[in-house]
Write an enzyme that holds these catalytic residues in place. Structure first.
Site, PDB file in Angstrom:
ATOM      1  N   ASP A   1      -0.227   3.457   0.438  1.00  0.00           N
ATOM      2  CA  ASP A   1      -0.701   2.434   1.344  1.00  0.00           C
ATOM      3  C   ASP A   1       0.549   1.915   2.054  1.00  0.00           C
ATOM      4  OD1 ASP A   1      -2.115   0.643   2.803  1.00  0.00           O
ATOM      5  OD2 ASP A   1      -3.147  -0.295   1.114  1.00  0.00           O
TER       6      ASP A   1
HETATM    7  C1  BGC Z   1      -4.250  -1.230   4.370  1.00  0.00           C
HETATM    8  C2  BGC Z   1      -4.834   0.163   4.428  1.00  0.00           C
HETATM    9  C3  BGC Z   1      -4.684   0.715   5.817  1.00  0.00           C
HETATM   10  C4  BGC Z   1      -3.224   0.676   6.220  1.00  0.00           C
HETATM   11  C5  BGC Z   1      -2.967   1.229   7.609  1.00  0.00           C
HETATM   12  C6  BGC Z   1      -2.843  -1.272   4.918  1.00  0.00           C
HETATM   13  O1  BGC Z   1      -2.401  -2.577   5.036  1.00  0.00           O
HETATM   14  O2  BGC Z   1      -4.278  -1.700   3.035  1.00  0.00           O
HETATM   15  O3  BGC Z   1      -6.182   0.136   4.060  1.00  0.00           O
HETATM   16  O4  BGC Z   1      -5.189   2.012   5.863  1.00  0.00           O
HETATM   17  O5  BGC Z   1      -2.768  -0.661   6.185  1.00  0.00           O
HETATM   18  O6  BGC Z   1      -3.449   0.378   8.587  1.00  0.00           O
END
Ligand code: BGC
Length: 971
Positions: free
Chosen positions: A478
């Site tokens: 993530d």
């Molecule tokens: C989120 C993810 C997301 C990623 C990209 C993160 O802050 O937890 O779910 O895919 O950002 O935007």
């Protein structure tokens, strides 16, 4: 050979280049010299963020890589000098010593982006000095002025930049030099055979342009050089041809480093803005950037691009909780297909979805993005969705793996949880999705599980995910997850997103020092590139940027209406019998649809249909006085802004929610007299980055008063009141539900939500959704309420899942805690009966269940049938019942019947035995129940397992490091 361009003479630039030079010198025998002069801000990363100037980034790096390969025996000298503002003087002072000795063929002298307090005259004098020296040495000089793109981009420095442009033209005239804007200059210099297209009109940073043009030209220059080509030559050869630095770049995304995702030469340059991220391109190896975009409710890209009149909206589909309420895997698949189609047509390779964590606590901030409190429903919904996306040639990324059930302290919370609860509740949905749908990628989560960050957990990512479940794609973090890039590599968290230079450096360093084995990183790269081979970018899919929105809308509307849950319908309040009915429509968000939650799960849609719009389109009359006042209120107030042009970060600020309009009794009574019924919308929106507070679970005093007064006034006139719950998560209903006649749970219903509501309340369609999550009476009743969101309460660093396997209905049922609406519950306009229940021993020790569902009511409708099992008491204790299968009938006309059949294997009946590290189906009598909700069983039968069986042996993994005081029903 010598190429010269300009760079900012930042100290760390010079340091990095020095290091690189030394490294190169170690590798290559000294029999050839190449001089590069990087001079001025056209080094791509040199301008926007001076702190992060790294020449390893972007085109100088690509250039170096190419040169190293073209001239394996060369020594490469790299010189940096500076040019703008105060640097102009420094640059001029060092010109003779730093630049001239390398005898460059041509020098570009760039304008200054700001005068850095020096004053334009002094810059001009410094430039003049350099020009004269260059002329004396017979070196060509090209002067660059700010390009129109850049001027636009610089906004408030417009005046300064045009002054610079004038100055440069003056110098050019004085010395008889060619002059061009930076775009045209690059083009002029590098456009030898007319193949460079002016393709970068949207680009707001001229460095990207330089990057791309130069990379393309260099690529051509060295095209005769043989590099193994990605997609043509064996992957192993491509990986073997990468340098250590290139390998470290391949496993760290490129988004946050001013690296423009340059297309391969001859391929179309993608202009998608605000994709979640992309991987590093290696043009000489034929590796393009791979594009990743959020998210679960629709493709998340910026709808507008600078200098481009076209819009790039995506469809906002119903949120995952609503999709799960449909209990229909075919609908989940259709949504996946529609999103996959939109992603593909926008040039996105991997959709960062579905999100599939468990609704552990009613206050979880991202619960709308997740499906259910039950792992089977979650796993089945996610599988179908993944299959839908991937059927379009776009990859899915199931996330956030795993046990990411809260937003509080999400980056570092240590989730302390038993092996059994992990296996049965928190990993089970993922296991189902990996086995059934083979997602291309998995996104690890932010949290730790029993002390180890998930992206650094070999037990989770290798032993469980790859070895036990057979996952063969790549794992990405993530965004900014984990705290140790080398450990992440070792755990085969293949790709670190969005990519920071410091991670790249750390990994390269570990490879050089032998702290990270080459085999490990090679494997990670292979995992990434194997997936990349399947993508639209690599396959050169001719995307249109014009998805079929009409089809998406139809799907969004259909899924919403087939999934909304009718929670209450006293004396057939719904459907509304006559189209001539006039409605007193209350609640701000009856007039404005908020289709989803906030954060990376939000979608930039063009228009969302409100309930008011939906009802009017369906022919209902609305009380014009209410409509007028609400419309003005919404215009005057500051409702949640639902459209961001560019969501560069995952978490847009949360807007304030408009408070409810206050009505005095006379106005409500007037409406009660003049209209036939009332509809009130209650709205809750929240999202990524924070959990809800218990106040957010309760209705506000204003909302309760509104319900009270409207109900009194309308009931006094013998008229009905219906509440619509447009909520991203569970809210309190027990205290007020008796006051109203109907409740329709619409969740967050996507952009077509208003039409879906009208489809149902009008009776054109019959509701058939059921709850994927329990509505408790009080928040305090939730089994997790005692430990959510962890300790210490001010800033939790750990959360202990003491409720263990007793999540949701598994708890309420077993511990006989009354709920407001139970799991699996939902009403219909029609009625069903269940006959011919049979239970037989099937193949492989399976139980085969059959039941016939008949529509015995007056409306055509569909019915969700659930199969629960109650396990015999043996060595392990069990929840009172657990969902084992479910199905939805086709549309049954009144009088029509359908026989449903369920196969239940011993593996499906198994529980996790921690001592044995195995799934075990204990011997004894299983009570298999056909149910219409978790508290309403319509048929049941016994299934006898004569012998206990180990149905799956697994690794001993993720063991808690501290004792957990787990909840037990037997205590
Ligand atoms: C989120 C993810 C997301 C990623 C990209 C993160 O802050 O937890 O779910 O895919 O950002 O935007």
């Amino acid at each position: 050979m010598c190429l010269a361009t300009h760079a900012n003479a930042q100290k760390d630039t010079a340091d990095n280049l020095g290091v690189l030079k030394q490294e190169l010198a170690k590798v290559f025998p000294h029999n050839r010299t190449i001089n590069l002069v990087f001079h001025g801000h056209s080094v791509p990363s040199g301008y926007w963020s001076n702190q992060e100037v790294r020449t390893l980034d972007s085109y100088p790096y690509i250039l170096l890589g190419l040169l190293k390969k073209a001239y394996p025996k060369a020594v490469i000298n790299i010189i940096t000098t500076a040019i703008g503002g105060e640097h102009a003087e420094k640059g001029a002072a060092r010109f003779a010593t730093d630049v001239l000795p390398h005898q460059p063929d041509v020098i570009f002298i760039d304008y200054a982006l700001n005068d850095l307090g020096l004053g334009l005259e002094r810059s001009e004098a410094a430039w003049a000095q350099m020009i004269e020296e260059a002329k004396l040495n017979n070196i060509s000089v090209v002067l660059l002025t700010p390009s129109p793109d850049q001027r636009q981009d610089m906004g408030n420095t417009e005046n300064l930049l045009s002054k610079h442009a004038q100055q440069i033209r003056k110098l050019a005239a004085k010395y008889g030099l060619p002059v061009a804007d930076s775009y045209a200059a690059f083009e002029a210099v590098f456009k030898e055979n007319g193949t460079i297209e002016p393709f970068m009109s949207h680009v707001n940073h001229p460095n990207r342009l330089g990057h791309e043009l130069i990379a393309n030209e260099i690529f051509k220059l060295f095209a005769q050089q043989k590099y193994p080509q990605f997609g043509v030559d064996p992957l192993k050869d491509v990986i073997a041809a990468m340098t250590i630095d290139e390998k470290a770049l391949m496993v760290t995304g490129a988004k946050r480093r001013e690296i423009y995702p340059t297309a391969l030469p001859g391929k179309r340059q993608k202009n998608i803005v605000a994709v979640g991220g992309y991987t590093y391109p290696f043009l000489h190896l034929g590796i393009p950037p791979i594009y990743l975009s959020d998210g679960p409710a629709g493709v998340r890209i910026a709808p507008r691009r600078s200098g481009d009149g076209q819009t790039y909206y995506a469809t906002a589909f119903p949120v995952a909780t609503l999709v799960a309420s449909g209990w229909d895997t075919s609908l989940s698949r259709e949504i996946g297909e529609a999103m996959g189609h939109e992603a593909l047509e926008y040039g996105v390779d991997i959709l960062l979805a579905p999100a599939m964590n468990i609704h552990r606590d009613p206050l979880g901030g991202r619960s709308f993005e997740y499906y259910s409190e039950d792992p089977l429903l979650t796993g089945k919904m996610a599988s179908a969705y993944v299959q839908g996306i991937q059927s379009k040639g776009v990859g899915a990324s199931i996330k956030h793996f795993a046990a990411n059930n809260q937003e509080t302290s999400r980056r570092y919370i240590n989730t302390i949880v038993s092996e059994r609860a992990l296996r049965e509740i928190y990993l089970e949905g993922y296991r189902i999705a990996v086995k059934e749908a083979k997602p291309w990628t998995v996104m690890s989560s932010y949290n730790k599980i029993n002390g180890v960050y998930t992206p650094q957990s070999k037990e989770l990512l290798v032993d469980i995910l790859r070895k036990e479940w057979g996952f063969d794609g790549f794992v990405l973090t993530d965004w900014y997850g984990g705290d140790d890039p080398v450990e992440q590599m070792k755990a085969h968290n293949d790709l670190l997103m969005p990519g920071l230079q410091v991670w790249t450096d750390t990994i390269a360093d570990a490879l050089r020092k032998g702290n990270l084995s080459m085999d490990v990183i090679d494997q990670n790269i292979e995992n990434i590139l194997n997936v990349a081979l399947k993508t639209g970018t690599v396959k050169d899919y001719p995307y249109t940027e014009k998805p079929d929105f009409e089809k998406s809308k139809e799907i969004a509307r259909r899924v919403a209406r087939e999934s909304m849950v009718l929670l209450k319908n006293e004396r057939n309040t719904l459907p509304i019998q006559a189209r001539s009915t006039s409605i007193g429509l209350f609640g701000n968000y009856s007039y404005k649809n908020l289709p989803g939650g906030t954060g990376s799960g939000a979608v930039n849609y063009e228009h969302a249909v409100s309930v008011a719009e939906g009802l009017k389109t369906a022919g209902f009359g609305l009380d014009p006085v209410l409509e007028g006042k609400y419309t003005t209120h919404l215009e005057k107030g500051k409702p949640l802004s639902d459209k961001a042009d560019s969501l560069i970060t995952a978490m847009p600020p949360r807007d304030s929610i408009l408070s409810e309009l206050e009505w005095d009794n006379r106005e409500i009574e007037r409406s009660a007299r003049e209209t036939d019924m009332a509809i009130i919308t209650i709205m809750r929106i929240f999202g990524e980055g924070g959990d809800r507070h218990v106040d957010h679970f309760h209705l506000t005093a204003e909302e309760l008063t509104l319900i009270d007064r409207i109900s009194n006034a309308y009931h006094a006139q013998q008229k009905k009141v219906v509440v619509l719950l447009n909520v991203g998560g569970v809210v309190e209903t027990a205290s007020w539900k008796d006051k109203v006649d109907g409740i329709l749970l619409t969740w967050q219903s996507g952009q077509e939500g208003g039409h879906a509501v009208a489809d149902l309340v009008s009776g054109k369609f019959t509701p058939s959704g059921k709850l994927p999550t329990t509505f408790p009476v009080r928040y305090a009743d939730a089994p997790s309420a005692k430990n959510f969101p962890g300790t210490p309460s001010e800033n939790p660093t750990a959360v202990v899942y003491e409720e263990d396997i007793y999540v949701g209905y598994r708890y309420y049922d077993t511990f006989r805690v009354p709920t407001s609406f139970p799991f699996g519950f939902g009403l219909s306009y029609t009625s069903f009966t269940y006959t011919d229940f049979k239970i037989e021993k099937g193949k492989g020790g399976n139980a085969t269940l059959m039941v016939t569902v008949e529509n015995t009511g007056r409306y055509p409708g569909k019915e969700v049938v659930q199969v629960y099992a109650t396990a015999p008491s043996g060595k392990l204790e069990h929840p009172e019942k657990e969902l084992k299968a479910f199905a939805k009938t086709r549309l049954l006309q009144p009088g029509e019947r359908e026989t449903l059949r369920f196969e239940i294997s011993p593996r499906m009946l198994s529980s996790f035995d921690t001592d044995a590290s195995a799934w075990v189906a204990e011997k004894g009598i299983y009570d298999l129940k056909i149910a219409v909700s978790s508290d309403t069983i319509v048929a049941n039968g016994k299934f006898h397992l004569a012998k206990s069986q180990i149905t799956e042996k697994v690794s001993k993994s993720l063991v808690p490091q501290v004792p957990i005081n787990t909840l037990r029903s037997s205590k």
